[in-house]
Write a protein that holds these residues in place. Sequence first.
Motif, mmCIF file in Angstrom:
data_model
loop_
_atom_site.group_PDB
_atom_site.id
_atom_site.type_symbol
_atom_site.label_atom_id
_atom_site.label_comp_id
_atom_site.label_asym_id
_atom_site.label_seq_id
_atom_site.Cartn_x
_atom_site.Cartn_y
_atom_site.Cartn_z
ATOM 1 N N ALA A 64 0.826 -1.126 0.373
ATOM 2 C CA ALA A 64 0.142 -0.241 0.119
ATOM 3 C C ALA A 64 0.686 1.418 0.092
ATOM 4 C CB ALA A 64 -0.964 0.209 1.047
ATOM 5 N N GLY A 88 -4.289 6.219 6.352
ATOM 6 C CA GLY A 88 -4.448 6.587 4.703
ATOM 7 C C GLY A 88 -5.777 7.396 4.391
ATOM 8 N N ASP A 89 -5.289 7.746 3.223
ATOM 9 C CA ASP A 89 -6.258 7.903 1.820
ATOM 10 C C ASP A 89 -7.560 6.563 1.701
ATOM 11 O OD1 ASP A 89 -7.697 10.116 -0.076
ATOM 12 O OD2 ASP A 89 -6.910 8.729 -1.094
ATOM 13 N N THR A 90 -8.499 6.632 1.769
ATOM 14 C CA THR A 90 -9.454 5.672 1.429
ATOM 15 C C THR A 90 -8.954 5.302 0.142
ATOM 16 O OG1 THR A 90 -10.882 6.186 3.425
ATOM 17 C CG2 THR A 90 -11.310 3.981 1.810
ATOM 18 N N GLU A 91 -8.941 6.159 -0.955
ATOM 19 C CA GLU A 91 -9.200 5.806 -2.446
ATOM 20 C C GLU A 91 -7.861 5.627 -2.522
ATOM 21 O OE1 GLU A 91 -12.342 5.692 -4.225
ATOM 22 O OE2 GLU A 91 -12.860 5.661 -1.909
ATOM 23 N N HIS A 92 -6.819 6.497 -2.285
ATOM 24 C CA HIS A 92 -5.643 6.223 -2.937
ATOM 25 C C HIS A 92 -5.241 4.505 -2.566
ATOM 26 C CE1 HIS A 92 -1.316 6.640 -4.172
ATOM 27 N NE2 HIS A 92 -1.590 6.211 -2.996
ATOM 28 N N LEU A 93 -5.596 4.040 -0.875
ATOM 29 C CA LEU A 93 -5.286 3.088 -0.279
ATOM 30 C C LEU A 93 -5.774 1.847 -1.398
ATOM 31 C CD1 LEU A 93 -5.051 3.369 2.757
ATOM 32 C CD2 LEU A 93 -2.610 3.432 1.512
ATOM 33 N N LYS A 94 -7.103 2.606 -1.696
ATOM 34 C CA LYS A 94 -7.883 0.663 -2.506
ATOM 35 C C LYS A 94 -7.655 0.951 -3.701
ATOM 36 C CE LYS A 94 -11.738 2.126 -4.061
ATOM 37 N NZ LYS A 94 -13.287 2.079 -4.285
ATOM 38 N N ALA A 95 -6.538 1.799 -4.568
ATOM 39 C CA ALA A 95 -6.889 1.575 -6.041
ATOM 40 C C ALA A 95 -5.230 0.955 -5.658
ATOM 41 C CB ALA A 95 -6.352 3.321 -6.153
ATOM 42 N N LEU A 96 -4.041 1.201 -5.104
ATOM 43 C CA LEU A 96 -2.486 0.895 -4.250
ATOM 44 C C LEU A 96 -2.757 -0.683 -4.354
ATOM 45 C CD1 LEU A 96 -1.323 3.382 -3.097
ATOM 46 C CD2 LEU A 96 -0.544 2.747 -4.552
ATOM 47 N N GLU A 99 -4.231 -2.643 -7.835
ATOM 48 C CA GLU A 99 -3.372 -2.760 -8.736
ATOM 49 C C GLU A 99 -2.498 -4.182 -7.898
ATOM 50 O OE1 GLU A 99 -1.156 -2.455 -11.592
ATOM 51 O OE2 GLU A 99 -3.957 -1.779 -11.323
#
Length: 104
Positions: A64, A88-96, A99
């Motif tokens: 992450a 951390g930032d929910t959307e950023h962590l989800k995307a990482l 992927e």
Amino acid sequence: MAFWRAAPDGLEVSVRATPKGGRDALDGCVTLSDGREVLKIRVRVAPEDGAATAAVGKVLAASAGLPPSAVRLLSGATARLKVFHLKGDTEHLKALLEEAARRS
């Protein structure tokens, strides 16, 4: 159903840990027999004195892009199925994490 759930300050991530797995790695996403999705993470260390759980947390943090201090175990200290909180930032962590799960 996803392997993650949004939290006010990050994500809660469901993990299936495999200790003594030969390497430290995220092995993708899998659906359990009850329909839940979890991230599969294997670590080299044996499940003794919390070492495997700590190693799983470090693999999750690296996947992450977080420092290990931003990852906290919520449940499953002695079980293969665990839930971690990633701060951390929910959307950023989800995307990482999505992927990273696709790449494995």
